[in-house]
Design a protein around this motif. Structure first.
Motif, short mmCIF file in Angstrom:
data_model
loop_
_atom_site.label_atom_id
_atom_site.label_comp_id
_atom_site.label_asym_id
_atom_site.label_seq_id
_atom_site.Cartn_x
_atom_site.Cartn_y
_atom_site.Cartn_z
N MET A 1 0.85 -1.20 0.00
CA MET A 1 0.00 0.00 0.00
C MET A 1 0.89 1.25 0.00
SD MET A 1 -2.87 1.22 2.78
CE MET A 1 -3.84 -0.29 2.61
N SER A 2 0.57 2.16 -0.92
CA SER A 2 1.39 3.36 -1.04
C SER A 2 1.14 4.31 0.13
CB SER A 2 1.07 4.07 -2.35
OG SER A 2 -0.23 4.58 -2.32
N LEU A 3 2.07 5.25 0.27
CA LEU A 3 1.94 6.24 1.35
C LEU A 3 0.70 7.12 1.14
CD1 LEU A 3 3.22 7.50 3.86
CD2 LEU A 3 4.52 9.02 2.35
N SER A 4 0.42 7.46 -0.13
CA SER A 4 -0.75 8.32 -0.40
C SER A 4 -2.04 7.61 0.00
CB SER A 4 -0.79 8.70 -1.87
OG SER A 4 -0.89 7.55 -2.69
N ARG A 5 -2.10 6.32 -0.23
CA ARG A 5 -3.30 5.57 0.12
C ARG A 5 -3.46 5.48 1.64
NH1 ARG A 5 -5.33 0.11 -2.93
NH2 ARG A 5 -7.48 0.19 -2.17
N LYS A 6 -2.34 5.30 2.32
CA LYS A 6 -2.40 5.27 3.79
C LYS A 6 -2.90 6.61 4.32
CE LYS A 6 1.36 1.92 4.36
NZ LYS A 6 2.76 1.72 4.81
N TRP A 7 -2.40 7.70 3.72
CA TRP A 7 -2.84 9.02 4.15
C TRP A 7 -4.33 9.22 3.90
CZ3 TRP A 7 -1.20 12.55 7.29
CH2 TRP A 7 0.17 12.66 7.59
N ARG A 8 -4.77 8.73 2.75
CA ARG A 8 -6.20 8.91 2.42
C ARG A 8 -7.08 8.14 3.41
NH1 ARG A 8 -10.34 7.01 -1.23
NH2 ARG A 8 -9.08 5.24 -1.87
N ASP B 1 -5.02 6.64 -5.91
CA ASP B 1 -4.74 5.20 -5.95
C ASP B 1 -3.98 4.80 -7.20
OD1 ASP B 1 -5.96 4.97 -3.55
OD2 ASP B 1 -7.66 3.78 -4.25
N CYS B 2 -4.15 5.57 -8.29
CA CYS B 2 -3.47 5.22 -9.54
C CYS B 2 -1.94 5.35 -9.40
CB CYS B 2 -3.98 6.07 -10.69
SG CYS B 2 -4.06 7.82 -10.32
N LEU B 3 -1.51 6.16 -8.44
CA LEU B 3 -0.06 6.21 -8.19
C LEU B 3 0.45 4.86 -7.71
CD1 LEU B 3 0.15 9.61 -6.25
CD2 LEU B 3 0.75 9.20 -8.64
N ASP B 4 -0.47 4.11 -7.08
CA ASP B 4 -0.08 2.83 -6.48
C ASP B 4 -0.05 1.71 -7.51
OD1 ASP B 4 0.71 1.21 -4.47
OD2 ASP B 4 -1.27 0.92 -3.60
N PHE B 5 -1.08 1.70 -8.40
CA PHE B 5 -1.14 0.53 -9.28
C PHE B 5 -0.52 0.77 -10.66
CE2 PHE B 5 -4.51 2.47 -11.57
CZ PHE B 5 -5.53 2.86 -10.70
N CYS B 6 0.03 1.92 -10.94
CA CYS B 6 0.72 2.14 -12.21
C CYS B 6 2.06 1.39 -12.19
CB CYS B 6 0.97 3.62 -12.45
SG CYS B 6 1.88 3.95 -13.98
N PRO B 7 2.24 0.40 -13.06
CA PRO B 7 3.46 -0.44 -13.00
C PRO B 7 4.72 0.32 -13.43
CG PRO B 7 2.16 -1.03 -14.91
CD PRO B 7 1.35 -0.04 -14.15
N ASN B 8 4.55 1.37 -14.19
CA ASN B 8 5.72 2.07 -14.73
C ASN B 8 5.94 3.45 -14.10
OD1 ASN B 8 6.24 -0.02 -16.68
ND2 ASN B 8 4.46 0.75 -17.81
N GLN B 9 5.17 3.75 -13.06
CA GLN B 9 5.32 5.03 -12.34
C GLN B 9 5.17 6.22 -13.27
OE1 GLN B 9 5.74 4.81 -8.94
NE2 GLN B 9 5.50 2.63 -9.38
#
Length: 508
Positions: free
Chosen positions: A1-8, A276-284
């Motif tokens: 889980m990305s940091l942005s998702r945790k913050w959200r 959330d798209c920051l998290d699941f984008c495979p190529n950043q």
């Protein structure tokens, strides 16, 4: 889980808890003033702002400045409210996750909320306010008030009572220690009981269960507030790039539960900035940044939009063609400080705040008493509860001015109705029995119920009986006489709307 998702998730949790805390503080706590800004949620509500704007009469827009601020922030940052702050959206994220399927359908439905918003706006412009039926914030708070909070209080009080009587080692003593905190901060002043509890709970559960069809089905396809914020987000400079799927990757289309990513970027207004798209984008590749250009406008069918608008316009004349319930029903009693019936229906957002804070349990949601478009608006049901003589809380919490805020001295002079005695049921008249209950409970300074002494023949015996009589000029229609009347079933004294202050022409 990305940091942005945790913050959200953290922000959603804290916001939801904050709104629930304010909800629990919408309660009488020993004084006639509320210690917290309990109606903050609706001060933020742009749909409440629109309702107040279209209503007749003077509106105190200063009360709704947070809604202005939210619209300005949406223009800058996009639909962040839906992704981070909306309590109903947060509940759908938390409760709906176990119900969701991986496959998403209903790809053409997101436009429906814009058509619904168009119909509701034009209906409101023409005099018929229906925003409260579909406003997600109204649905959230109304469900808490009418369905969830009564169940919570019943379970909590039953548990504390059982623990007190069971005398379980350690557990009962701990319950005794924590009970004062629950009583003072988390439980209602009295066990709340409302009409339409089952209907309200059914609507709330239906919104939750729609998650089975599609993640955030309500937000994505039906929510008029989401549609309004989507429109306001069009000039937003905070944009996501790429705005559409990459040619070698479809992860955004597959995983974005709002469907904000599409081949032509026409769904960009659906983006709720959840990140959330920051998290699941495979190529950043996904980035959020400020740009000089606004997002591409979405494509709406002009024909369908016109049909929805016409439908909204037609609803208002249909409602106006029907006689106003207040003109032929005498049991339609509104809260003290309520504006005239037409203006009241145009202002009331059906949030349920006034019902939550009512000390005497007098206010209940309407079904059809006020007409087909009065659903969930507050009415006084005096047989179930009464309007407390020294209380002004309902006017304090009303976010749209449908119920005016009154000083206690003003409130005591407001007539919401008139008590009338049914002599076929009143004990002294019908059975020759003494009864003083209505007079004893009458709260006015000089009693609005007095007695006339009559000689009557009761069981072959002449008796002096005190028969009650209502003093029309003193009665304010608080309803406590109807609530306390000891006659089983329908009360022997009832409140009718005759003489109410908001419609002085009704006084005979």
């Amino acid at each position: 889980m990305s940091l942005s998702r945790k913050w959200r998730i953290l922000v959603q949790s804290l916001t939801l808890l904050g709104f629930c805390w304010l909800f629990l503080q919408t309660e009488y706590r020993g004084t006639d003033e509320l210690a917290y800004p309990v109606s903050l949620l609706f001060r933020l509500d742009p749909l409440a702002l629109v309702s107040a704007f279209f209503a007749s009469g003077k509106t105190d827009f200063i009360l709704l400045w947070p809604a202005f601020l939210l619209l300005v922030l949406t223009i800058i940052f996009g639909r962040f409210f839906c992704g981070w702050l909306c309590p109903l959206g947060s509940l759908l994220d938390f409760l709906g996750a176990p119900l969701r399927r991986s496959q998403s359908r209903f790809s053409g439905w997101p436009k429906f909320k814009y058509y619904l918003l168009s119909a509701l706006t034009l209906a409101s412009l023409c005099g018929l306010q229906l925003f409260g039926l579909f406003d997600p914030l109204s649905i959230f708070l109304r469900s808490l008030t009418l369905a969830i909070n009564p169940v919570w209080n019943l379970l909590a009080n039953t548990t504390f009572d059982w623990l007190y009587q069971a005398k379980l080692p350690l557990i009962s003593s701990t319950a005794d220690v924590v009970y004062p905190f629950f009583r003072d901060h988390l439980l209602a002043f009295r066990q709340p009981v409302f009409l339409l509890t089952i209907l309200t709970a059914f609507v709330f559960l239906a919104v939750i269960l729609l998650e089975r069809l599609q993640p955030r089905f309500w937000c994505r396809n039906l929510c008029p507030l989401g549609a309004l914020l989507g429109l306001c987000s069009q000039p937003s400079r905070l944009q996501r790039t790429p705005q559409s799927d990459c040619s070698d990757c479809k992860q955004c289309s597959l995983q974005c539960y709002m469907g904000a990513s599409a081949a032509d970027s026409s769904h960009a207004a659906e983006c709720i900035r959840c990140l959330d798209c920051l998290d699941f984008c495979p190529n950043q590749r996904v980035k959020f940044h400020f740009s000089k250009r606004g997002e591409k406008r979405f494509d709406l069918s002009r024909r369908t939009l016109l049909a929805a608008s016409v439908g909204g316009v037609m609803l208002a004349p249909l409602a106006a063609a029907a006689p106003l319930s207040a003109s032929y029903r005498n049991d339609l009693i509104r809260p003290p400080g309520a504006t005239g019936e037409s203006e009241f229906l145009r202002r009331c957002i059906r949030c349920g705040e006034c019902m939550k804070v009512c000390i005497g349990g007098a206010l209940h949601p309407d079904l059809l008493r006020g007409g087909a478009f009065s659903l969930w608006s507050p009415v006084v049901v005096a047989r179930l509860g009464y309007c407390e003589y020294d209380c002004t809380l309902c006017g304090q919490v009303c976010p749209t001015g449908a119920i005016k805020s009154l000083e206690i001295k003003q409130k005591r002079q407001i007539k919401i109705g008139l008590a009338v005695i049914d002599k076929n049921r009143c004990l002294p008249f019908a059975r020759g029995q003494e009864c003083l209950v209505c007079e004893e409970h009458c709260p006015t300074g000089k009693k609005a119920i007095t007695f006339d002494r009559h000689k009557d023949l009761v069981e072959s015996e002449a008796r002096d009986l005190l028969q009650p009589r209502v003093l029309k000029e003193l009665c304010i229609g608080c309803g406590i006489c109807e609530t306390r009347c000891p006659v089983a079933g329908r009360s022997a004294i009832m409140i009718i709307s005759e003489g109410e202050s908001r419609a002085p022409q009704g006084l005979l």
